[in-house]
Scaffold this motif. Structure first.
Motif, PDB file in Angstrom:
ATOM      1  N   MET A  95      -0.358   8.628  -7.816  1.00  0.00           N
ATOM      2  CA  MET A  95       0.393   7.808  -6.871  1.00  0.00           C
ATOM      3  C   MET A  95       1.401   8.640  -6.108  1.00  0.00           C
ATOM      4  SD  MET A  95       2.732   4.482  -7.664  1.00  0.00           S
ATOM      5  CE  MET A  95       1.269   3.601  -8.224  1.00  0.00           C
ATOM      6  N   SER A  96       2.025   9.605  -6.770  1.00  0.00           N
ATOM      7  CA  SER A  96       3.072  10.383  -6.130  1.00  0.00           C
ATOM      8  C   SER A  96       2.506  11.617  -5.487  1.00  0.00           C
ATOM      9  CB  SER A  96       4.148  10.760  -7.157  1.00  0.00           C
ATOM     10  OG  SER A  96       3.561  11.534  -8.162  1.00  0.00           O
ATOM     11  N   ALA A  97       3.234  12.234  -4.587  1.00  0.00           N
ATOM     12  CA  ALA A  97       2.845  13.479  -3.967  1.00  0.00           C
ATOM     13  C   ALA A  97       3.134  14.601  -4.936  1.00  0.00           C
ATOM     14  CB  ALA A  97       3.605  13.661  -2.658  1.00  0.00           C
ATOM     15  N   GLU A 106      10.159   2.098  -9.809  1.00  0.00           N
ATOM     16  CA  GLU A 106      10.585   2.921  -8.681  1.00  0.00           C
ATOM     17  C   GLU A 106       9.969   2.410  -7.383  1.00  0.00           C
ATOM     18  OE1 GLU A 106      12.849   5.998  -7.016  1.00  0.00           O
ATOM     19  OE2 GLU A 106      12.845   5.101  -9.015  1.00  0.00           O
ATOM     20  N   LEU A 107       8.731   1.900  -7.466  1.00  0.00           N
ATOM     21  CA  LEU A 107       8.104   1.311  -6.282  1.00  0.00           C
ATOM     22  C   LEU A 107       8.924   0.142  -5.753  1.00  0.00           C
ATOM     23  CD1 LEU A 107       4.280   1.208  -7.113  1.00  0.00           C
ATOM     24  CD2 LEU A 107       5.332   2.340  -5.155  1.00  0.00           C
ATOM     25  N   LYS A 108       9.372  -0.735  -6.654  1.00  0.00           N
ATOM     26  CA  LYS A 108      10.181  -1.876  -6.216  1.00  0.00           C
ATOM     27  C   LYS A 108      11.458  -1.406  -5.539  1.00  0.00           C
ATOM     28  CE  LYS A 108       9.777  -3.652 -10.347  1.00  0.00           C
ATOM     29  NZ  LYS A 108       9.969  -4.479 -11.556  1.00  0.00           N
ATOM     30  N   ARG A 109      12.084  -0.393  -6.107  1.00  0.00           N
ATOM     31  CA  ARG A 109      13.340   0.107  -5.537  1.00  0.00           C
ATOM     32  C   ARG A 109      13.105   0.717  -4.157  1.00  0.00           C
ATOM     33  NH1 ARG A 109      14.624   2.674  -9.598  1.00  0.00           N
ATOM     34  NH2 ARG A 109      16.087   1.175 -10.484  1.00  0.00           N
ATOM     35  N   ILE A 110      12.075   1.548  -4.054  1.00  0.00           N
ATOM     36  CA  ILE A 110      11.780   2.209  -2.778  1.00  0.00           C
ATOM     37  C   ILE A 110      11.414   1.188  -1.704  1.00  0.00           C
ATOM     38  CG2 ILE A 110      10.021   3.618  -1.623  1.00  0.00           C
ATOM     39  CD1 ILE A 110      10.151   5.497  -4.034  1.00  0.00           C
ATOM     40  N   PHE A 111      10.565   0.229  -2.054  1.00  0.00           N
ATOM     41  CA  PHE A 111      10.146  -0.733  -1.041  1.00  0.00           C
ATOM     42  C   PHE A 111      11.233  -1.749  -0.724  1.00  0.00           C
ATOM     43  CE2 PHE A 111       5.741   0.687  -2.099  1.00  0.00           C
ATOM     44  CZ  PHE A 111       5.460   1.159  -0.827  1.00  0.00           C
ATOM     45  N   SER A 112      12.221  -1.884  -1.587  1.00  0.00           N
ATOM     46  CA  SER A 112      13.390  -2.670  -1.215  1.00  0.00           C
ATOM     47  C   SER A 112      14.157  -1.971  -0.100  1.00  0.00           C
ATOM     48  CB  SER A 112      14.298  -2.879  -2.427  1.00  0.00           C
ATOM     49  OG  SER A 112      13.661  -3.673  -3.392  1.00  0.00           O
ATOM     50  N   TRP A 113      14.288  -0.650  -0.218  1.00  0.00           N
ATOM     51  CA  TRP A 113      14.928   0.110   0.862  1.00  0.00           C
ATOM     52  C   TRP A 113      14.090   0.038   2.135  1.00  0.00           C
ATOM     53  CZ3 TRP A 113      19.753   1.223   0.910  1.00  0.00           C
ATOM     54  CH2 TRP A 113      20.439   1.567  -0.272  1.00  0.00           C
ATOM     55  N   ALA A 169      -7.203  -9.307  -7.659  1.00  0.00           N
ATOM     56  CA  ALA A 169      -5.745  -9.265  -7.573  1.00  0.00           C
ATOM     57  C   ALA A 169      -5.292  -9.018  -6.137  1.00  0.00           C
ATOM     58  CB  ALA A 169      -5.184  -8.186  -8.494  1.00  0.00           C
ATOM     59  N   LEU A 170      -5.998  -8.128  -5.432  1.00  0.00           N
ATOM     60  CA  LEU A 170      -5.628  -7.840  -4.049  1.00  0.00           C
ATOM     61  C   LEU A 170      -5.923  -9.036  -3.152  1.00  0.00           C
ATOM     62  CD1 LEU A 170      -4.549  -5.800  -2.022  1.00  0.00           C
ATOM     63  CD2 LEU A 170      -6.874  -4.936  -1.722  1.00  0.00           C
ATOM     64  N   ARG A 171      -7.029  -9.729  -3.383  1.00  0.00           N
ATOM     65  CA  ARG A 171      -7.359 -10.920  -2.589  1.00  0.00           C
ATOM     66  C   ARG A 171      -6.259 -11.976  -2.705  1.00  0.00           C
ATOM     67  NH1 ARG A 171     -12.557 -10.773  -4.898  1.00  0.00           N
ATOM     68  NH2 ARG A 171     -12.075 -12.689  -6.059  1.00  0.00           N
ATOM     69  N   ASN A 172      -5.860 -12.278  -3.922  1.00  0.00           N
ATOM     70  CA  ASN A 172      -4.828 -13.292  -4.117  1.00  0.00           C
ATOM     71  C   ASN A 172      -3.486 -12.847  -3.553  1.00  0.00           C
ATOM     72  OD1 ASN A 172      -6.242 -15.416  -5.534  1.00  0.00           O
ATOM     73  ND2 ASN A 172      -6.407 -14.023  -7.255  1.00  0.00           N
ATOM     74  N   HIS A 196       0.542  -1.471  -4.213  1.00  0.00           N
ATOM     75  CA  HIS A 196       0.332  -0.088  -4.631  1.00  0.00           C
ATOM     76  C   HIS A 196      -0.164   0.002  -6.074  1.00  0.00           C
ATOM     77  CE1 HIS A 196       2.309   1.053  -0.906  1.00  0.00           C
ATOM     78  NE2 HIS A 196       2.025   2.306  -1.171  1.00  0.00           N
ATOM     79  N   GLN A 197       0.148  -0.995  -6.875  1.00  0.00           N
ATOM     80  CA  GLN A 197      -0.306  -0.977  -8.262  1.00  0.00           C
ATOM     81  C   GLN A 197      -1.769  -1.370  -8.404  1.00  0.00           C
ATOM     82  OE1 GLN A 197       2.447  -3.088 -10.975  1.00  0.00           O
ATOM     83  NE2 GLN A 197       4.038  -2.773  -9.439  1.00  0.00           N
ATOM     84  N   VAL A 198      -2.287  -2.184  -7.489  1.00  0.00           N
ATOM     85  CA  VAL A 198      -3.659  -2.679  -7.612  1.00  0.00           C
ATOM     86  C   VAL A 198      -4.625  -1.954  -6.679  1.00  0.00           C
ATOM     87  CG1 VAL A 198      -2.838  -4.952  -8.329  1.00  0.00           C
ATOM     88  CG2 VAL A 198      -3.346  -4.544  -5.904  1.00  0.00           C
ATOM     89  N   THR A 199      -4.174  -0.872  -6.034  1.00  0.00           N
ATOM     90  CA  THR A 199      -4.998  -0.147  -5.066  1.00  0.00           C
ATOM     91  C   THR A 199      -5.112   1.322  -5.464  1.00  0.00           C
ATOM     92  OG1 THR A 199      -4.142  -1.594  -3.330  1.00  0.00           O
ATOM     93  CG2 THR A 199      -5.305   0.383  -2.628  1.00  0.00           C
ATOM     94  N   PRO A 200      -6.295   1.957  -5.347  1.00  0.00           N
ATOM     95  CA  PRO A 200      -6.423   3.391  -5.614  1.00  0.00           C
ATOM     96  C   PRO A 200      -5.516   4.216  -4.710  1.00  0.00           C
ATOM     97  CG  PRO A 200      -8.580   2.356  -5.438  1.00  0.00           C
ATOM     98  CD  PRO A 200      -7.580   1.325  -5.013  1.00  0.00           C
ATOM     99  N   ALA A 201      -4.991   5.303  -5.248  1.00  0.00           N
ATOM    100  CA  ALA A 201      -3.991   6.094  -4.523  1.00  0.00           C
ATOM    101  C   ALA A 201      -4.520   6.620  -3.191  1.00  0.00           C
ATOM    102  CB  ALA A 201      -3.520   7.256  -5.400  1.00  0.00           C
ATOM    103  N   ASP A 202      -5.782   7.051  -3.139  1.00  0.00           N
ATOM    104  CA  ASP A 202      -6.305   7.640  -1.904  1.00  0.00           C
ATOM    105  C   ASP A 202      -6.753   6.588  -0.886  1.00  0.00           C
ATOM    106  OD1 ASP A 202      -8.499   6.773  -3.305  1.00  0.00           O
ATOM    107  OD2 ASP A 202      -9.714   8.569  -2.939  1.00  0.00           O
TER     108      ASP A 202
END
Length: 390
Positions: free
Chosen positions: A1-3, A135-142, A213-216, A326-332
């Motif tokens: 997920m991360s660089a 960390e995803l929640k924090r970043i996407f809150s910003w 999960a992504l559909r819903n 981001h949690q339910v999707t492949p990183a690439d």
């Protein structure tokens, strides 16, 4: 997920510039949206025409979002943002050059496309900075603070310019903001994204919809985005009907955005203690209640209070949705998923403002909010199914 560690560290240092770029791009659209709505009402075109103009902000993303997602996965941040800046600048020039219904409509179309293309790249870039779900929640809150800040400042600034100078002055502001955005974007380091796998290259974005999960999640996002649109439509129309000035209408819209900003700052502080789905479902209940009573709120102060409550509810949703995506999707394939989200949301909501205009004209101006309250109740079902599917 991360660089890679070094790249991720550089990105985190550049994160304030990323947010500032998003604010500037989004503010161009926010100024154009307010100025276009009030100009149309002043010219006597009526609520239906306002609905058509607001729908135009969603049409260009339908054509551009999937392509923008692939562009972001392939080239990273700067190329899609450059395209978005170009579209926003062109739209502002067109509106400034000749203020007619057709030129303002074309400006709305371009500004909507600009935000969608830039936002996909910005959201993808931000996702590279996270190492864990909290960390995803924090970043996407910003990240979500960008639109909230622009929505807090841009309508007020546009209203003041319209009241004290002219509509042309508001469109001049919209012209300057994309130039500022491009200057800010240059402060974000350039880094080549990892080449996508062969399977990712050959699989279309629609293939991601096989994930329940992504559909819903996308269905839920559509309903919540439409609630935001309903508020954006109803406030200028109700304010105009009640005799509010452009500045007062801007303050009502600004109250919504300030509340959204505050709740997103709270999410930054308490991200690790929040459950994404519980937070979303609670926000839906609060929004349902406020949408039902909004029409009876008294005066400017009452509308500001109601908008603030809606801002708290709806403003909390985007960070949670993006973190879940981001949690339910492949990183690439996250650029593809973000583009698909943009496409689905805009495709489903492009008719909403027109429908809101027709509904308000045929019944009462508050009817769009009552409709969305009903849909929020129904949306509790896909919300409950996301965890099971995931």
């Amino acid at each position: 997920m991360s660089a890679a560690p070094a790249a991720a560290a550089d990105l985190r240092r550049a994160f304030p510039w990323l947010i500032a770029t998003l604010v500037a791009v989004h503010a161009c659209m926010a100024v154009t949206r307010v100025a276009a709505s009030l100009w149309t009402l002043k010219q006597g075109f009526g609520e239906w025409t306002v609905g058509v103009l607001l729908s135009l902000f969603a049409i260009a993303p339908i054509a551009l979002s999937l392509w923008a997602g692939r562009l972001a996965d392939k080239h990273g941040f700067h190329r899609p943002v450059g395209l978005g800046v170009t579209l926003a600048f062109t739209g502002a020039v067109v509106a400034l050059a000749g203020q007619s219904l057709w030129t303002i409509a074309f400006s709305c179309l371009l500004c909507g496309g600009a935000v969608s293309v830039a936002a996909v790249a910005l959201q993808r870039e931000a996702g590279l900075m996270a190492d864990e779900p909290s960390e995803l929640k924090r970043i996407f809150s910003w990240v979500a603070l960008g639109p909230a800040l622009s929505n807090a400042l841009a309508p007020v600034a546009a209203g003041l310019l319209i009241d004290h100078i002219s509509f042309r002055a508001a469109f001049v502001l919209a012209l300057l903001l994309p130039l500022l955005a491009w200057g800010l974007a240059q402060q974000v380091p350039r880094h080549p994204p990892k080449p996508p796998s062969h399977a990712s290259k050959t699989r279309p974005a629609w293939d991601l919809l096989k994930r329940p999960a992504l559909r819903n999640l996308l269905l839920l996002n559509v309903v919540l985005s439409a609630c935001w649109d309903a508020h954006s439509f109803v406030v200028p129309v109700v304010g105009h009907a009640k005799g509010l000035s452009a500045s007062e209408i801007g303050l009502v819209l600004g109250a919504f955005a300030v509340a959204a900003t505050c709740v997103r700052l709270a999410i930054v502080r308490f991200a690790q203690h929040l459950d994404e789905l519980k937070a979303v479902r609670s926000a839906m209940l609060l929004a349902t209640a406020m949408l039902l009573v909004y029409a009876w709120l008294p005066g400017t102060a009452g509308l500001m209070a109601g908008s603030a409550v809606l801002g708290l509810a709806l403003g909390s949703v985007q960070p949670m949705v993006l973190a879940l995506l981001h949690q339910v999707t492949p990183a690439d394939r996250q650029g593809q998923a973000l583009g698909l989200r943009m496409l689905v949301v805009n495709s489903a909501t492009v008719a909403m403002p027109v429908g809101f205009g027709l509904l308000a004209a045929a019944t009462v101006v508050a009817a769009p909010m009552w409709l969305m309250a009903s849909l929020l109740v129904l949306a509790q079902w896909p919300a409950s199914a996301i965890r099971k599917a995931g």
